[in-house]
Scaffold this motif. Structure first.
Motif, short mmCIF file in Angstrom:
data_model
loop_
_atom_site.label_atom_id
_atom_site.label_comp_id
_atom_site.label_asym_id
_atom_site.label_seq_id
_atom_site.Cartn_x
_atom_site.Cartn_y
_atom_site.Cartn_z
N PHE A 71 60.27 38.84 38.40
CA PHE A 71 59.14 38.24 38.41
C PHE A 71 58.17 39.10 39.42
O PHE A 71 58.37 39.19 40.79
N ASP A 72 57.16 39.90 39.01
CA ASP A 72 56.40 40.69 39.88
C ASP A 72 55.02 39.80 40.15
O ASP A 72 54.02 39.76 39.44
N ALA A 73 55.01 39.47 41.43
CA ALA A 73 53.86 38.47 42.02
C ALA A 73 52.69 39.52 41.79
O ALA A 73 51.63 38.96 41.45
N ASP A 74 52.63 40.94 42.25
CA ASP A 74 51.41 41.57 42.09
C ASP A 74 51.12 41.50 40.69
O ASP A 74 49.83 41.64 40.28
N ALA A 75 51.73 41.95 39.80
CA ALA A 75 51.56 42.11 38.28
C ALA A 75 50.84 40.63 37.76
O ALA A 75 49.88 40.74 36.94
N ALA A 76 51.54 39.65 38.38
CA ALA A 76 51.06 38.39 37.94
C ALA A 76 49.46 38.16 38.32
O ALA A 76 48.70 37.55 37.51
N GLU B 22 43.39 33.29 49.25
CA GLU B 22 44.62 33.13 48.82
C GLU B 22 45.02 31.47 48.59
O GLU B 22 45.90 31.12 47.89
N ALA B 23 44.01 30.58 49.01
CA ALA B 23 44.07 29.35 48.62
C ALA B 23 43.60 29.02 47.00
O ALA B 23 44.10 28.05 46.53
N ILE B 24 43.04 30.12 46.60
CA ILE B 24 42.96 29.92 45.02
C ILE B 24 43.95 30.70 44.40
O ILE B 24 44.36 29.99 43.33
N VAL B 25 44.39 31.68 44.88
CA VAL B 25 45.21 32.67 44.07
C VAL B 25 46.82 32.00 44.10
O VAL B 25 47.48 31.87 43.08
N HIS B 26 47.32 31.79 45.38
CA HIS B 26 48.54 31.38 45.42
C HIS B 26 49.00 30.17 44.66
O HIS B 26 50.06 30.26 44.17
N PRO B 27 48.47 28.98 44.50
CA PRO B 27 48.80 27.81 43.70
C PRO B 27 49.30 28.22 42.20
O PRO B 27 49.94 27.84 41.67
N VAL B 28 48.15 29.13 41.65
CA VAL B 28 48.31 29.48 40.26
C VAL B 28 49.41 30.56 40.28
O VAL B 28 50.20 30.37 39.20
#
Length: 200
Positions: free
Chosen positions: A29-34, A82-88
């Motif tokens: 699972f590539d977090a950057d690619a996600a 980060e508060a927008i991106v991290h949960p998704v």
């Protein structure tokens, strides 16, 4: 299932090591690619990012240069992003783990594994590392990278020496690729043999 946390500072060769894990049959699972996918055309992150940072998205997805300008050097804006991106991204990661729950092991490729507290959610931590001079040369060769931008990125990341101390396995990418590939092959074989405490 053993969950491997793969991390390393910018320019250390983490993407190359992730590819080596995949070559050994380990799902990654590539977090950057996600993030790129979720910020791309039609991505789930476009609407909330546009609402918070007007003018940073379009038909092609997020305008990374515009968004970078809006958050770099602004801790409050970065925290809001980060508060927008991290949960998704966390939901995307959970879906990946569910899809691969029958596998003996998976890799979570997460650049800020330590910085954002993700190390508590993995079973074995792999830190990718290289000499500082080689890291700098790799990073400054990237399009649009400057020494100042490189310094700002490093400030957001735990120093390499501290990451190495927290690792279960350190993978050196400063030498020949064949040696790095052999290290990954050896680690995967050890973990498959369920000898995690002895795998280094």
């Amino acid at each position: 299932m053993i969950v491997i946390g793969l991390t390393g500072s910018i320019g250390m060769g983490k993407s190359a090591v992730a590819a080596m894990f995949m070559a050994e049959g380990v799902p990654v699972f590539d977090a950057d690619a996600a993030v790129h996918r979720l910020q791309g055309p039609g991505g789930r992150l476009l609407a909330p990012i546009e609402a918070r940072f007007p003018g940073t998205t379009g038909s092609d997805g997020v305008n990374r240069a515009a968004l970078g300008q809006a958050v770099f050097g602004n801790p409050e804006a970065l925290a809001a992003l980060e508060a927008i991106v991290h949960p998704v991204v966390a939901l995307d990661r959970l879906a990946f783990l569910r899809r691969n729950r029958a596998r003996p092991m998976v890799v979570l490729d997460i650049p800020l594994l330590f910085e954002k507290g993700g190390s508590a959610r993995v079973d074995h931590i792999v830190v990718v590392s290289a000499p500082a001079w080689k890291q700098r040369r790799r990073v400054l060769a990237r399009p649009g990278m400057t020494p100042e931008k490189f310094r700002r990125i490093l400030k957001l990341q735990l120093p390499d020496a501290q990451k190495r101390l927290r690792a279960d396995t350190v993978v050196d990418t400063g030498g020949a690729k064949a040696a790095t590939r052999a290290k990954i092959r050896q680690l995967v074989a050890c973990l498959r043999a369920k000898q995690r405490r002895y795998c280094s």
